[in-house]
Design an enzyme around this catalytic site. Structure first.
Site, mmCIF file in Angstrom:
data_model
loop_
_atom_site.group_PDB
_atom_site.id
_atom_site.type_symbol
_atom_site.label_atom_id
_atom_site.label_comp_id
_atom_site.label_asym_id
_atom_site.label_seq_id
_atom_site.Cartn_x
_atom_site.Cartn_y
_atom_site.Cartn_z
ATOM 1 N N LYS A 91 0.810 -1.229 0.000
ATOM 2 C CA LYS A 91 0.000 0.000 0.000
ATOM 3 C C LYS A 91 0.839 1.273 0.000
ATOM 4 O O LYS A 91 0.457 2.296 -0.558
ATOM 5 C CB LYS A 91 -0.924 0.015 1.223
ATOM 6 C CG LYS A 91 -2.046 -1.007 1.169
ATOM 7 C CD LYS A 91 -3.145 -0.567 0.220
ATOM 8 C CE LYS A 91 -4.328 -1.524 0.259
ATOM 9 N NZ LYS A 91 -5.273 -1.249 -0.850
ATOM 10 N N GLU A 113 -9.620 6.847 2.787
ATOM 11 C CA GLU A 113 -10.553 5.862 3.337
ATOM 12 C C GLU A 113 -9.732 4.643 3.730
ATOM 13 O O GLU A 113 -8.651 4.420 3.196
ATOM 14 C CB GLU A 113 -11.591 5.475 2.289
ATOM 15 C CG GLU A 113 -11.162 4.373 1.300
ATOM 16 C CD GLU A 113 -9.993 4.746 0.390
ATOM 17 O OE1 GLU A 113 -9.755 5.958 0.201
ATOM 18 O OE2 GLU A 113 -9.303 3.844 -0.114
ATOM 19 N N SER A 379 1.541 -9.754 -1.141
ATOM 20 C CA SER A 379 1.221 -8.335 -0.973
ATOM 21 C C SER A 379 1.364 -7.797 0.440
ATOM 22 O O SER A 379 1.585 -6.614 0.638
ATOM 23 C CB SER A 379 -0.198 -8.072 -1.475
ATOM 24 O OG SER A 379 -1.109 -8.948 -0.842
#
Lengths: 395, 256
Positions: A91, A113, A379
């Site tokens: 991220k 968000e 990930s």
């Protein structure tokens, strides 16, 4: 035919994408759309982005040959170790890029968000790094479920605002962030966490995450003497880690693209997040894409044991990969994912995020050739999911 | 002639009221519409509820959630509106988000609107360029006027473009906000009202967002042709039920 799976000049991937936004958002989105590519091309931007990815995030992340996992499944499996990024997942690649973008645009205030809190933490992190005000919208239900990440964001100086509307989860947090942007049109940049939302977000986020496939190419060249694997595998919620892992391979038909969605308790159980199987074309958060909805066009609440995969839509790039047949879509149940996560821990000494575990779980059903090179985008790491693992396996 | 266009020619400031269909109760639609007309409202926005109304504040989000829980659907709304033209004459506009219309089928939706006597649509998340390219002809073939929004941040050239695509009125959002969130209009807002007025657009402007009583209505219509009240009326319905619609309207219209 010269078919590309990249975004076109109008902001579409095939029939998906676009910017279906209220006029109130037009000036913000248009400012971003008209400038993002030029800003990203600037030398000073590139240098700052690359320096931070190297020195702050810890890139390049390793491409690791998973020997025991490979032996078990009779094929060659490489793990792209995004779990080793600062903050524990891919991220941050995007939030680093977008905070620099926000600075170039002269913005003073950052909103975001978050569902499970990973993107919220990654955003709060870069805001702390740059000394910028940070407001993170998070569904009230998720705030209760993800207390450690809420605490992290607070430590990092972010204000966490509960989204109390609708179903009080990720989609509602996204609605609230968009409303904030409508109410603060001049000084605020909205850092969307995935390849979703109105154009140019899906493309911009994919470009920031594309560092993943760029590195895979270089690393595979070094290890295997070829830059293209046979398959790239990634889990897909909104789809940002997948977009990053596929990016440089999108238009190379020699590389198979495998997208793994969360089946939850089973595709037909009514508790699922397998958008490609259950969704129909619709509009969510400003993007035309595949979307889980009622026959009446109301957006439904998805379910997955992994909070990072329970988004009712999917990025328009992925909707197009599915619709065109370019991508192979597989859905994995909670149960299979949890088992695969435990297995990787035991075989390779890596505890993956439950999102990632979905991608690891395909090998039970999907067979590969012995010589195939399969890259899985690992990930995120599983620290955040420890409680779920503990409860599930009575550890 | 389309009822909206006819109404816009009348020589007074227009008051429009928004309500969410299916709120407070599923079968209140007809009563609310007929009472609004009796109370002297000039035209009505019927809200088709959506699960994720991005441009709306908490009041309308909540009324929409309640309406959906009550069982409101697109089909249900059309069945409630089937004979509405036997009861009211003022213009009726459906305000809703694009996804439910897309699922219903945009052409079928337009056709149903025409059959029920709906005069126009407001679809906040259908951008003007997409409308222009893909839907304008269709809407017009069913006699529907599509209304676009402008805000204080909309650049002049875009306002002119929106004006050129519009054929009825322009919905002028009073401030940078979602619905239901302002308290009175400041100097900046009034300057914006004047600035838009001075552009001499082809389409008259109706102001929405932040209008809740007589004072804000007067301010909003100093330059504009009329104003729309939404959240304040929803709050009134929440508090007083459907029996006191005329009181609400009289309070706004006291001096106009």
């Amino acid at each position: 035919m010269n078919m590309s799976y990249q975004v076109d000049e109008k902001g579409y991937y095939g029939e998906f994408g676009g910017a279906f936004i209220p006029e109130m958002l037009y000036p913000n989105v248009e400012e971003l759309r008209s400038r993002y590519l030029d800003i990203m091309k600037e030398e000073s931007f590139q240098k700052e982005f690359k320096d931070l990815l190297r020195d702050y995030v810890g890139r390049p992340t390793p491409l690791y040959y998973a020997k025991r996992f490979s032996e078990k499944y009779g094929t060659k499996v490489y793990l792209k170790r995004e779990d080793l990024c600062h903050t524990g997942a891919h991220k941050v690649n995007n939030t680093i890029g977008q905070i620099l973008m926000a600075q170039k645009l002269g913005k003073k205030r950052i909103i975001a968000e978050t569902g499970a809190g990973q993107h919220g933490v990654a955003t709060a992190t870069v805001c702390a790094l740059m000394g910028m005000e940070c407001i993170v919208y998070m569904g009230e239900i998720d705030i209760d479920r993800q207390a450690p990440n809420v605490a992290r964001m607070k430590m990092l100086g972010a204000k966490v605002v509960p989204a109390r509307s609708g179903s009080k989860t990720l989609k509602d947090a996204t609605n609230e962030a968009i409303r904030d942007w409508i109410n603060n049109p001049v000084d605020t940049h909205y850092i969307i966490g995935s390849v979703v939302g109105p154009h140019p977000y899906p493309d911009m986020v994919a470009r920031f995450q594309a560092v993943i496939s760029e590195e895979i190419q270089n690393q595979l060249q070094e290890k295997e003497g070829r830059k293209d694997p046979d398959y790239v595998v990634a889990c897909v919620g909104g789809g940002s880690n997948a977009a990053g892992a596929y990016y440089h391979y999108l238009d190379n038909p020699e590389v198979g693209i495998i997208a793994v969605e969360a089946a939850g308790k089973g595709i037909d159980s009514g508790e699922s997040a397998a958008t490609s199987a259950l969704g129909k074309t619709g509009i969510i958060h400003g993007s035309k894409t595949l979307l889980m909805q009622t026959g009446d066009g109301q957006i439904t609440e998805p379910y997955s044991i992994s909070a990072g995969l329970d988004y009712p839509g999917v990025g328009p790039m992925h909707a197009n990969l599915f619709r065109s047949g370019r991508g192979e879509f597989i859905s994995i149940t909670d149960e299979a994912a949890m088992k695969a996560g435990l297995e990787l821990a035991k075989l390779e000494g890596i505890i993956p995020a439950i999102e990632t575990s979905h991608a690891l779980a395909i090998f039970e059903g999907r067979k590969f050739e012995k010589d195939d090179i399969v890259v899985i985008n690992l990930s995120g790491r599983g620290d955040k999911d420890l409680n779920t693992y503990i409860d599930y396996f009575n550890l | 002639m389309n009822r909206i266009k006819q109404k816009l020619q009348e020589d007074h400031k227009l008051l429009s009221i928004y309500f969410t269909a299916g709120f407070p109760d599923i079968d209140d639609t007809e009563k609310i519409i007929t009472d609004l007309e009796k109370s002297g409202v000039d035209f009505i926005e019927i809200g088709l509820p959506f699960s994720d109304p991005l441009a709306d504040g908490p009041t309308i989000q909540e009324s929409s959630t309640r309406a959906l829980k009550n069982g409101m659907t697109t089909e249900k709304l059309f069945s409630q509106l089937k004979d509405i033209r036997e009861k009211v004459e003022i213009p009726l506009i459906i305000m809703g988000y694009f996804n439910p219309m897309l699922q219903y089928g945009v052409e079928k939706f337009c056709k149903k609107c025409q059959e029920c006597g709906i005069d126009g649509l407001i679809i906040p998340d259908l951008p003007v360029d997409v409308y222009h390219e893909d839907y304008k002809e269709l809407f017009e073939s069913y006699g529907l006027i599509n209304v676009f929004l402008i805000t204080p941040q909309t650049p002049d050239d875009r306002i002119r473009y929106i004006d050129s695509v519009s054929d009825g009125f322009i919905y002028m959002v009073s401030s940078a906000s979602v619905t239901g969130s302002t308290s009175g209009f400041g100097e900046e807002t009034r300057k914006y009202f004047k600035r838009i007025h001075d552009l001499n657009l082809n389409n008259p402007q109706i102001v929405g967002f932040g209008i809740k009583d007589q004072e804000t209505f007067e301010q909003a219509t100093e330059y504009a042709k009329g104003a729309i009240i939404g959240s304040a009326f929803i709050k009134h319905l929440e508090k007083h039920g459907v029996e006191k619609t005329s009181e609400f309207v009289e309070n706004v219209k006291a001096l106009t």
